[in-house]
Every structure is written in C-alpha cells, then in structure tokens.
Design a protein around this motif. Sequence first.
Motif, PDB file in Angstrom:
ATOM      1  N   PRO A 142      35.512  -8.798 -23.259  1.00  0.00           N
ATOM      2  CA  PRO A 142      35.348  -9.892 -24.222  1.00  0.00           C
ATOM      3  C   PRO A 142      35.525  -9.405 -25.656  1.00  0.00           C
ATOM      4  O   PRO A 142      35.028  -8.341 -26.032  1.00  0.00           O
ATOM      5  CB  PRO A 142      33.912 -10.365 -23.966  1.00  0.00           C
ATOM      6  N   LEU A 143      36.241 -10.187 -26.430  1.00  0.00           N
ATOM      7  CA  LEU A 143      36.550  -9.838 -27.816  1.00  0.00           C
ATOM      8  C   LEU A 143      35.880 -10.839 -28.745  1.00  0.00           C
ATOM      9  O   LEU A 143      35.993 -12.047 -28.558  1.00  0.00           O
ATOM     10  CB  LEU A 143      38.060  -9.828 -28.030  1.00  0.00           C
ATOM     11  N   THR A 144      35.180 -10.300 -29.756  1.00  0.00           N
ATOM     12  CA  THR A 144      34.576 -11.129 -30.784  1.00  0.00           C
ATOM     13  C   THR A 144      35.119 -10.715 -32.139  1.00  0.00           C
ATOM     14  O   THR A 144      35.065  -9.539 -32.504  1.00  0.00           O
ATOM     15  CB  THR A 144      33.043 -10.997 -30.784  1.00  0.00           C
ATOM     16  N   ALA A 145      35.674 -11.674 -32.874  1.00  0.00           N
ATOM     17  CA  ALA A 145      36.110 -11.445 -34.250  1.00  0.00           C
ATOM     18  C   ALA A 145      35.092 -12.090 -35.176  1.00  0.00           C
ATOM     19  O   ALA A 145      34.820 -13.295 -35.069  1.00  0.00           O
ATOM     20  CB  ALA A 145      37.496 -12.034 -34.483  1.00  0.00           C
ATOM     21  N   THR A 146      34.517 -11.291 -36.058  1.00  0.00           N
ATOM     22  CA  THR A 146      33.456 -11.766 -36.951  1.00  0.00           C
ATOM     23  C   THR A 146      33.838 -11.521 -38.396  1.00  0.00           C
ATOM     24  O   THR A 146      34.337 -10.439 -38.741  1.00  0.00           O
ATOM     25  CB  THR A 146      32.127 -11.064 -36.646  1.00  0.00           C
ATOM     26  N   ALA A 147      33.611 -12.511 -39.230  1.00  0.00           N
ATOM     27  CA  ALA A 147      33.817 -12.382 -40.671  1.00  0.00           C
ATOM     28  C   ALA A 147      32.541 -12.813 -41.374  1.00  0.00           C
ATOM     29  O   ALA A 147      31.855 -13.743 -40.926  1.00  0.00           O
ATOM     30  CB  ALA A 147      34.991 -13.239 -41.141  1.00  0.00           C
ATOM     31  N   SER A 148      32.206 -12.136 -42.468  1.00  0.00           N
ATOM     32  CA  SER A 148      30.994 -12.470 -43.197  1.00  0.00           C
ATOM     33  C   SER A 148      31.227 -12.336 -44.688  1.00  0.00           C
ATOM     34  O   SER A 148      32.081 -11.572 -45.145  1.00  0.00           O
ATOM     35  CB  SER A 148      29.830 -11.569 -42.773  1.00  0.00           C
ATOM     36  N   VAL A 149      30.444 -13.081 -45.439  1.00  0.00           N
ATOM     37  CA  VAL A 149      30.423 -12.952 -46.890  1.00  0.00           C
ATOM     38  C   VAL A 149      28.971 -13.141 -47.326  1.00  0.00           C
ATOM     39  O   VAL A 149      28.256 -13.978 -46.770  1.00  0.00           O
ATOM     40  CB  VAL A 149      31.356 -13.994 -47.561  1.00  0.00           C
ATOM     41  N   SER A 150      28.522 -12.332 -48.273  1.00  0.00           N
ATOM     42  CA  SER A 150      27.131 -12.411 -48.716  1.00  0.00           C
ATOM     43  C   SER A 150      27.043 -12.144 -50.206  1.00  0.00           C
ATOM     44  O   SER A 150      27.878 -11.434 -50.788  1.00  0.00           O
ATOM     45  CB  SER A 150      26.253 -11.416 -47.951  1.00  0.00           C
ATOM     46  N   LEU A 151      26.021 -12.715 -50.808  1.00  0.00           N
ATOM     47  CA  LEU A 151      25.737 -12.523 -52.225  1.00  0.00           C
ATOM     48  C   LEU A 151      24.309 -12.019 -52.351  1.00  0.00           C
ATOM     49  O   LEU A 151      23.362 -12.675 -51.882  1.00  0.00           O
ATOM     50  CB  LEU A 151      25.906 -13.832 -52.992  1.00  0.00           C
ATOM     51  N   GLU A 152      24.140 -10.839 -52.964  1.00  0.00           N
ATOM     52  CA  GLU A 152      22.837 -10.209 -53.116  1.00  0.00           C
ATOM     53  C   GLU A 152      22.483 -10.144 -54.599  1.00  0.00           C
ATOM     54  O   GLU A 152      23.335  -9.824 -55.436  1.00  0.00           O
ATOM     55  CB  GLU A 152      22.851  -8.794 -52.526  1.00  0.00           C
ATOM     56  N   HIS A 153      21.221 -10.428 -54.901  1.00  0.00           N
ATOM     57  CA  HIS A 153      20.786 -10.361 -56.295  1.00  0.00           C
ATOM     58  C   HIS A 153      19.398  -9.734 -56.372  1.00  0.00           C
ATOM     59  O   HIS A 153      18.506 -10.079 -55.592  1.00  0.00           O
ATOM     60  CB  HIS A 153      20.751 -11.745 -56.935  1.00  0.00           C
ATOM     61  N   GLN A 154      19.248  -8.804 -57.311  1.00  0.00           N
ATOM     62  CA  GLN A 154      17.988  -8.109 -57.556  1.00  0.00           C
ATOM     63  C   GLN A 154      17.299  -8.720 -58.773  1.00  0.00           C
ATOM     64  O   GLN A 154      17.898  -8.842 -59.848  1.00  0.00           O
ATOM     65  CB  GLN A 154      18.234  -6.618 -57.807  1.00  0.00           C
ATOM     66  N   PHE A 155      16.034  -9.133 -58.603  1.00  0.00           N
ATOM     67  CA  PHE A 155      15.247  -9.696 -59.690  1.00  0.00           C
ATOM     68  C   PHE A 155      14.327  -8.606 -60.251  1.00  0.00           C
ATOM     69  O   PHE A 155      13.131  -8.520 -59.902  1.00  0.00           O
ATOM     70  CB  PHE A 155      14.427 -10.895 -59.196  1.00  0.00           C
ATOM     71  N   GLY A 156      14.910  -7.731 -61.072  1.00  0.00           N
ATOM     72  CA  GLY A 156      14.119  -6.634 -61.636  1.00  0.00           C
ATOM     73  C   GLY A 156      13.520  -5.794 -60.533  1.00  0.00           C
ATOM     74  O   GLY A 156      14.190  -5.423 -59.570  1.00  0.00           O
ATOM     75  N   ARG A 157      12.233  -5.482 -60.669  1.00  0.00           N
ATOM     76  CA  ARG A 157      11.520  -4.720 -59.636  1.00  0.00           C
ATOM     77  C   ARG A 157      10.629  -5.624 -58.800  1.00  0.00           C
ATOM     78  O   ARG A 157       9.783  -5.136 -58.049  1.00  0.00           O
ATOM     79  CB  ARG A 157      10.686  -3.615 -60.283  1.00  0.00           C
ATOM     80  N   ARG A 158      10.811  -6.951 -58.927  1.00  0.00           N
ATOM     81  CA  ARG A 158       9.940  -7.883 -58.240  1.00  0.00           C
ATOM     82  C   ARG A 158      10.497  -8.373 -56.913  1.00  0.00           C
ATOM     83  O   ARG A 158       9.789  -9.008 -56.147  1.00  0.00           O
ATOM     84  CB  ARG A 158       9.646  -9.090 -59.137  1.00  0.00           C
ATOM     85  N   GLY A 159      11.769  -8.126 -56.651  1.00  0.00           N
ATOM     86  CA  GLY A 159      12.291  -8.565 -55.368  1.00  0.00           C
ATOM     87  C   GLY A 159      13.786  -8.799 -55.395  1.00  0.00           C
ATOM     88  O   GLY A 159      14.460  -8.554 -56.398  1.00  0.00           O
ATOM     89  N   SER A 160      14.290  -9.279 -54.284  1.00  0.00           N
ATOM     90  CA  SER A 160      15.721  -9.537 -54.154  1.00  0.00           C
ATOM     91  C   SER A 160      15.954 -10.669 -53.172  1.00  0.00           C
ATOM     92  O   SER A 160      15.106 -10.967 -52.323  1.00  0.00           O
ATOM     93  CB  SER A 160      16.463  -8.274 -53.686  1.00  0.00           C
ATOM     94  N   LEU A 161      17.140 -11.300 -53.308  1.00  0.00           N
ATOM     95  CA  LEU A 161      17.589 -12.329 -52.385  1.00  0.00           C
ATOM     96  C   LEU A 161      18.994 -11.977 -51.918  1.00  0.00           C
ATOM     97  O   LEU A 161      19.791 -11.422 -52.686  1.00  0.00           O
ATOM     98  CB  LEU A 161      17.610 -13.707 -53.055  1.00  0.00           C
ATOM     99  N   ALA A 162      19.296 -12.305 -50.667  1.00  0.00           N
ATOM    100  CA  ALA A 162      20.637 -12.102 -50.135  1.00  0.00           C
ATOM    101  C   ALA A 162      20.979 -13.306 -49.271  1.00  0.00           C
ATOM    102  O   ALA A 162      20.267 -13.613 -48.303  1.00  0.00           O
ATOM    103  CB  ALA A 162      20.719 -10.829 -49.316  1.00  0.00           C
ATOM    104  N   LEU A 163      22.057 -14.000 -49.617  1.00  0.00           N
ATOM    105  CA  LEU A 163      22.527 -15.147 -48.853  1.00  0.00           C
ATOM    106  C   LEU A 163      23.811 -14.756 -48.140  1.00  0.00           C
ATOM    107  O   LEU A 163      24.785 -14.345 -48.783  1.00  0.00           O
ATOM    108  CB  LEU A 163      22.777 -16.341 -49.775  1.00  0.00           C
TER     109      LEU A 163
END
Length: 933
Positions: free
Chosen positions: A636-657
């Motif tokens: 079985p063959l799986t082709a996967t594509a992804s795109v993500s945006l990561e942002h760091q909020f100083g030293r208080r945390g981060s988000l990644a979509l």
Amino acid sequence: MPFFRASLICSLLLLPWAARAQTPAPAAPSAAAANAVLQGRVLDPTGAVVAGAKVAVTASNKTLRQTVTSRQGTFALHGLPAGGAQLVVTAPGFAAYRQSVTLGSPAAAELAVHLALATSQQHVSVQSTATTVSLQPADRAGAVTLSGQALQSLSSDPDQLQTDLQALAGPAIGGSGGTVYINGFTQGDIPPKSAISSVKVNNDPFAARYARLGYGRIEIETKPGSQNLHGDVSYDGNTSRLNALNPFLTGAGTSAPQYHSNIYSFDLGGPAAKSISWLLSVEHRDISNINVINAQTLDSNLAPRTYIASVPNPNHRTAITPQLDVQLTPSNTLSGHYEFLQFSESGNGVGGTTLPTAASSHLSHRHNLQIADTQILGPTMVNVTSYQFLHHWEQDAPASTSPTLQVLGAFTAGGSGGGAYLNWETHNDLRDDLSLDRGAHQFMTGGEVRQVSRTESNAANYNGAFVFSSLADYQATQTGLHNGLTMAQIQAAGNGPSQFTLTAGAPLAHILRMDASLYAQDTWQLRSNLTATYGLRFESENMQHDHSDWAPRLGVAWGLGGGQPSTVLRAGVGVFYERLDDDQMIVAAHSLTSNQRQYIVNAPAFYPNLPAPGALASLPASYPTTYTYAPLLQAPLTATASVSLEHQFGRRGSLALSYLHSSGSHLFLTNDINAPLPGTFDPAVPGSGTRPLGNTRGNIYQYQSRGIYRQNQLTLNFKANPSSAVSLSGYYTFNNAHANTGGADSFPANPWDLLADYGRAPYDVRHRFYISGTIALPWDFSAEPFLVAQSGQPFSLTLGEDLYGTGQQNARPALAGPNTPAANLIPTPYGTFDRAPLGAGAGAIIAPNTATGPAAVALNLRLTKDFKLTLGDHVYQLSLGASARNLLNTVNLAAPVSNLNSPRFGQSISLAGGEYSGGAANRRIDIVASVSF
C-alpha cells in the motif's frame, strides 16, 4: 537485483559528501574563522547521561548552531566562528544550563555539562525540545520530548503507559496507527518506565530514515549506564476500595468485586571500570484485573434475561533489563541492552458478551538483545551500527474444547474459539546509520536488513462454532428442541443456526520473511532563514509481488522576518509504504503449505450435534475455505502533503497550525474471489449459487491490495508557560477520513463491488483534544493534569447475515423505499431501513460507518510531594503521591450494538476503555511512592 541497484545509487549520492569530508576546503579567511568545534556530554545529577537534550550555541542574541544529544548523551557542533559565545542546554525536567565559552580554544573543545533537576518553581513536564521555533525538522513546534522528571507524569503500568503515549502522540495518518521505536527498532515491548531515558513523539515526520510518516510516531530510548552509583525504587499500588465501580455492575446491583494491582520497580546503575558503566532495571507487576460481562442469554425457562457479572482476569509480568556501555576508545562506544520479559494471564478473552466458559490462559516470554556500536569517524562524521536479536514464545490454552456458541449481538458461550495455540519466532535486525555534517549540509544515509522466522501451531476453531443471527432465532431453536421438534421442522419455520464453521487439517505452519531498506537524506541550510530537507528511500521484501518501492521525501522550513525568526512556515511531502503483517502471512501459510482448511456450512441441520471433520466435505451446503495472496499483491502506498505555520510568543508559549492531506492506494483487504456470482445465491437455500472457480473449491479468501482512502487532518498544537510554575502543552485535531477497507483482515460486504464499501473510515474520529503539563504548588507539591477528549467512533449498521455466500455475516441494510414491505421495515434512531437489501423495492444499500458512537472525555491527575533526606554523605529523594485516572468519574461508553436484529441494538453495553476507563473501575486511584539516590 533492485536492492543492489538502490545500494549503488545511495553510495553514489554519498561520494561527493564523503570526498568533501576527507578533502580540506580551500583556504579562505571567512572559512578559517568558522572552523571551531564544540563537543561534549550532558549528564544528570547522578552522572547518568541525558539523551535528547537540546544544545545550542548563541552569540549576539542569534543561534549559531543547535543539535540534540545522542543516546550516549554526546553532542558535537561544527563550523562555529572563533570567539566568545554562550552554550545553552535544555531538557524537560531539568533546569536550563548556560555557560560562556570561548570557541576555538582547547578548553572549549570537550565539555562535561551537568544538569540540575528543575526546582519546584522551574518544574517542567511536557514541552518541545526547542525553547523557540526552529528551522530544523527535528525541532518542529508539534514535536514533544519527555525525559527526566517529565516521565514521572506517565503511568507505571506498561499497558496504561502505552495508552498514555499514544494519546500524547495523537492520531496517526491512515488506519494502521502510529509506530513505536525502541532504541531505533520496531520490534519489542515498551520497557519499564524506570528503564526509559527519553520519549520523542511526532519528530521529523518526513525523514527518509523511517518507513512510516512521523505523525503518531513514538521513539523510546532506554537509559544507558551511569558514571556514578545511583538507583531508584518505586511502587504503584491500587485496590478496589479506592475506585469507582463500573456503572453496569452498579446498575445490576452486584456486589463490588475485589481486585488489586501492585507494581514494583527497581533500577541501579554505576561504573564497573573507568570506561565501563552499567544499569540494571527490574520490574514486577501482580495485577488482579476484573472483566465485566454484560450479555443477554436465556434463563432456565428459555426466556431472555440480562446477565451481568464480574470475572477475575489476573496477570503477572516480570521484566529484567540490564544495560552495559563500554568506551572502547575515545571515539568508539559499544552499548548492549537486554530485556527478558515473562507474562502470564488467566481468564483471557472473557468480558462484554463473552461468557466465562470461553476463557483461555496465556503464557509468554521474550528475549530481546540490542547492540549498538557508535564510531566518531572524524570531526564531522559519526556512524552507528545497531543489531537486534529477539526471540518470542507464547502459548494459549482454552478452558474448554466444546463447540463455540455465538449468538450475534447477545452472547458467546461454549469453548474458546482460539483453541490451543503455540508460537515461537525469531527476529534478526541489522541497521547502519551514517551522519555527516559539512558546512551548511547535514547528510544522513544508511540501511536496514530484517529477517523473521515464525512457526506456529494454531488449532483455532478446531472445536467448531455454531452461529445464530439473533437471540430470537436461538430462543426459537431451543424452544423447538425442548418441545421435541426436529431441526428440519425448526428450519422450515425460519429458525435455527445460520452457520457452522470448523477448521481441520495440520495446525503447523512456518514463514521466513526478509525485507531491506536504504535511504539517503540531506538537510541543507540554504540561508539563515531557509532550510530544505530532501531524501530518497528504497524498500524491498521477499513475500510480496513488488520488490522495488521508492519513497521520495521533501521538507522546507522558512523563517519569516529578520534575525531569530519567531514565525516559521513549513511544508512537506512524501511517499510511504505499508507491509503485510506476519499475522496475515502465517494465515496464508496454513492454507498454502499445511493444507489447513476451514469448512463453512450454511443453515446446518445437524445442530446441536458436532459432525466429524471428514463428514463436512460431503455435505451439500459445506464449503472449504482457504487463504491465499493476490498474484500481483502490492505494498500500500500513501502520499502525504502537509503545510504548517508555527509562531513563538516570546517565552510564554507557541502555536502551530498544521494541515495534512493523505491519499492511499493499493490498501490491503481480504476478499472471496470464488464468491457466488451476483444474483445466483439465495440465503434461504443452502448450497445455492454458481461460483466462478467451481463450487467444490468453496471460499477462496485472498489478500488483495485494492483498497483506497482519503484523509484530511487539521491540527492545532500549543505550548504555554504562563508563569514559572505552570507548563502546559496539547493539541486539537479535526479529522476527516474515507476508505473502502478497514485493514488487511476486513471483508467487503459485496465481494463484487468494492466501491460500495467506500464511506467513513473506522478511524474517522472527527475531533480530538489533549492537554497535559505540570503545575508547581507550594511546599514542594506538584500536579500533573492530563485531559483527553474525543468525539464518537464511527460504526456500521449490520444485519448479522451472509447475503452474498462468502461466509461473512457483515451484510448491511438498505434504505427503506416507498415499495418496501412493512414486514421488512426497521425503524431506528439512525433512520428507517430495509432488512432485505437485495429484495424487490429495496433502496440503496447504506455505506459503512454511517453511525457514530458516544463521545468521551477523561481528566487524569497525578499529585506528588517531594522530600529530601540526608543520611551521612548520601542524599535521598523521596516522592509520595497519588494518581487518578478519570478523576471526575465520567461514564464513557463504547460504541453501541450495531446488529439491527439484536434486541439491544443501539445500546452501549460496555465502557470505552483505553484512556477513558478500564475493567471494573470507572475511576481509578493509584498510590505511588519512589526513593532515589
């Protein structure tokens, strides 16, 4: 031949880089100023090495180079500019380490970094290896590393530990789930928690080194030896008095069952000589589990009754894990890891609708030896050669050998269908990984060769099994026999068992499987804010038609803004393959080499008597059943594509979509290639139907690669440090998946129309949420919350009947139409259906997994207090606490009964299990204690 061509190609890819590594670069003032090397080893307060620690060199508020420590705790950073800089080392559970260094000086060439445990104000539980967003593929914001104190938030129970890690990793792409690597190998059991050094999840998803996509991947590294004598003793205990009773037992008014759990762990490590260190971990668990039965049977007057009971299910597990590390030369380290595991269990297979008579006992042991040789071939080149030898033996013994009695949607009684089972197998796995760091390039190449030899004696279903489509059929049959009716009279009234199955022939089979892979990958820092990772992987094996599978991989990370970027845009694409499991291969081997046959008799007239196996072949409605492979079976063959945006909020945390799209083809399924031709089979007439390969050949179950799936997934990862005392991380995932197969062992409802099974996939759980972390409390208390929730699991509505002559009772109803006879109408909360989907006037047959089970949510919490005891020159750390699973006692139900002919259709008759509940306990509280020195 394809394997050697791939080997040549990967070698040619390596040649230019190897040449550059051995040939000095042309002298230039700017290059000469960037040739400093910084290397060393990271240790914890006891002298044990810390694997997976983040090491970075910074200057003028910019990160010059960064890496993570190896399994031996070593790190090496090359191509640094001479002059002043700062070394920063971070690892979960330890305080951050900072040291000023002068690059290019002899004093900075080899360092020993000693990390201190995090204080109560700095206590860290789950966080990424990176404190800021990074361009490196291994430092994605969605990746998580656990080590040191962070591991203490996980369960000490090996089964619950695996469940915790799977929840932490989140949903994998496709229906096969995530992959667990232990010291780089996929074979073996999760070691005791006391023997684990670090855990990484979702690291570098498109790496060419790995066969599977990195989302859902769990990498476990065991502890190496220690330079100082240290040890740990811990206990995790539970009794039924601490727990909330299963609500089904409470509703039935049964007395509370008595059970307990005791898990003892011990590890001791230290030096054996100047260049030799060792570690010994021992774990023993004594668990008296309870399984809950919630079935519907007949009482002595042959009237339906609900039967709810608790049944003991004790098990014992002992794991002994020694580790030895030898520094052969300053540039060569040899590590040996061995695990002996023994497991026993009784009362296995009972619970849900399965009655105690169908129980079996289990005994197994496993020897797992892993050897790794790490060689530093030069200032920029490291080679690791690893070998694993694994021997596994297991045995199952049924409590009864009487025929199995299965009443769909109601109960299973009689003997165990698993029968007497004996399995012994040996795995040999050899892999080599070479890494080369040259300027802006980090190159990796390697390969792996695996062999498995498996022999099993499998007497499953040798006792035979009678199947009834509904409790009403079983009740009418038993009432008729009680009143002196013959089976012919009972069948004339439309009752009696719908099927009888029995397996006969030689129970012994053997397989010898080999597969190999090669890969090459380069991480190229094109600019200070742009990194590209590209690679190629080749796979081959001896037991499938296609022996040449190529898997290209590509990833890009772009830092937005100037200086040290706080926002990173990532994109990746890759091809991944799946292999047919040994379990399916051995099933086919039983038919192809051992002449094992399963006989299926529709509407057996000999019930309740058991015929001799030799007499089955002569019955007009009896069909022999065999397993085989499709001639052109593909991986079985799986082709996967992804795109993500990561942002760091100083030293208080981060988000990644992140957004992922996966498209799968050639997925595995099982189909009857000798099923009766459409329109020729009448379920009411045993033996009817015209089979394309002849009726005498019966059912031919063939493993095929004809499945497809499409999946889209949106994930929001987050990390938050609102204060020095609070650290949290988690994710939310939206998932949408459709497929026409549920895996290699799944059968289509209609063997002649595979697209009719295309619908929601079994793993199409739309919403998942997870959050965990650590909260430092006053007086050296700490709390580790663990919240997990999900929407309902999809399930199929079925009739519990074989309408296509395949022997599989997985037919689905049709939508009710204007011409549907009233007798065929089935009104349900999910709609109104036609119980005769192939009859005149029937509407379209419904797709699979159209219904959704109940949602689930559970809050787990661990609360501990640390004490420090000083006795003479020795300092001991004592930790006492409690761990609660499903703290709020939320009742999380499993998917309802899906058989439309069952009187319990639409009712959930068991708990969800997994992270949400377990066995007799809806809420469980464990007492935990540990002493370390």
